[in-house]
Design a protein around this motif. Sequence first.
Motif, PDB file in Angstrom:
ATOM      1  N   THR A 104       0.821  -1.212   0.000  1.00 30.97           N
ATOM      2  CA  THR A 104       0.000   0.000   0.000  1.00 30.97           C
ATOM      3  C   THR A 104       0.851   1.256   0.000  1.00 30.97           C
ATOM      4  O   THR A 104       0.343   2.356  -0.061  1.00 30.97           O
ATOM      5  CB  THR A 104      -0.913   0.022   1.239  1.00 30.97           C
ATOM      6  N   GLU A 106       2.467   2.440   2.380  1.00 35.54           N
ATOM      7  CA  GLU A 106       2.106   3.185   3.583  1.00 35.54           C
ATOM      8  C   GLU A 106       3.050   2.766   4.689  1.00 35.54           C
ATOM      9  O   GLU A 106       3.610   1.676   4.674  1.00 35.54           O
ATOM     10  CB  GLU A 106       0.650   2.886   3.962  1.00 35.54           C
ATOM     11  N   LEU A 111      -0.183   1.789   9.531  1.00 32.26           N
ATOM     12  CA  LEU A 111      -1.035   0.602   9.406  1.00 32.26           C
ATOM     13  C   LEU A 111      -1.343   0.003  10.776  1.00 32.26           C
ATOM     14  O   LEU A 111      -2.470  -0.430  11.036  1.00 32.26           O
ATOM     15  CB  LEU A 111      -0.336  -0.434   8.523  1.00 32.26           C
ATOM     16  N   PRO A 121      -7.959   5.753   8.339  1.00 31.83           N
ATOM     17  CA  PRO A 121      -7.317   6.080   7.059  1.00 31.83           C
ATOM     18  C   PRO A 121      -8.203   6.988   6.228  1.00 31.83           C
ATOM     19  O   PRO A 121      -9.427   7.003   6.392  1.00 31.83           O
ATOM     20  CB  PRO A 121      -7.158   4.715   6.391  1.00 31.83           C
ATOM     21  N   LEU A 125      -6.308   5.764   1.143  1.00 29.86           N
ATOM     22  CA  LEU A 125      -5.634   4.631   1.761  1.00 29.86           C
ATOM     23  C   LEU A 125      -6.614   3.480   1.966  1.00 29.86           C
ATOM     24  O   LEU A 125      -6.269   2.317   1.764  1.00 29.86           O
ATOM     25  CB  LEU A 125      -5.008   5.066   3.093  1.00 29.86           C
ATOM     26  N   LYS A 128      -6.819   1.629  -1.120  1.00 22.77           N
ATOM     27  CA  LYS A 128      -5.635   0.794  -1.341  1.00 22.77           C
ATOM     28  C   LYS A 128      -5.714  -0.477  -0.502  1.00 22.77           C
ATOM     29  O   LYS A 128      -5.380  -1.561  -0.951  1.00 22.77           O
ATOM     30  CB  LYS A 128      -4.363   1.589  -1.012  1.00 22.77           C
ATOM     31  N   LEU A 129      -6.147  -0.292   0.724  1.00 25.99           N
ATOM     32  CA  LEU A 129      -6.273  -1.445   1.608  1.00 25.99           C
ATOM     33  C   LEU A 129      -7.323  -2.411   1.081  1.00 25.99           C
ATOM     34  O   LEU A 129      -7.168  -3.624   1.148  1.00 25.99           O
ATOM     35  CB  LEU A 129      -6.643  -0.973   3.025  1.00 25.99           C
TER      36      LEU A 129
END
Length: 174
Positions: A104, A106, A111, A121, A125, A128-129
């Motif tokens: 991700t 990140e 996280l 998030p 994000l 993306k997760l």
Amino acid sequence: MLLLQCEVCGRQIFGAPIRAVIEGANLNVCDKCAKLGSGHWEPKPQPRRRAKPSMVRQPVQPFTKRKQTATVPETLELVENLGQLVRQARESLGMSHDDLGKKTRERVSVLRKIESGKMVPDLVLAEKLEHTLKIKLRVPPSEPKAQFNASSKPHGTTLGDLIQFKVKKREAET
Ligand SMILES: [Zn+2]
């Protein structure tokens, strides 16, 4: 167009005046009077404003990220147990925080905070997760559920009341 007069003979000068130095004076003259002059003079160049480099430089444009959420309707909300879902999905995929962080892009610390519910998030994000973990973290906002209460009589009179009323009325007439 501005017509200049010869500063020597007073005639109108058609076109550009001739800059002649006559008896030490810089004059705009006609071509005839220019012959009387001892030379030409050059107009002083306009004093250029030397701005400091910092002033010349264009103001730094803030780097505007292309909105990645453009395709995502902004009405989507994050699920409440997002952190829990992320952790479960990540563990079921056998991924470590590092793995997820790399996928991700990140920070792992972020996280971890998200999984522990200390941090929420942003939608980017979250998306993306979602993609990485193949889970759904964003849902349409929960619409206020229509409260249907059969026993309530919001308008004071129900259909049943009306029917009873009619029946009673009919009874009274007979
Ligand atoms: Zn002249």
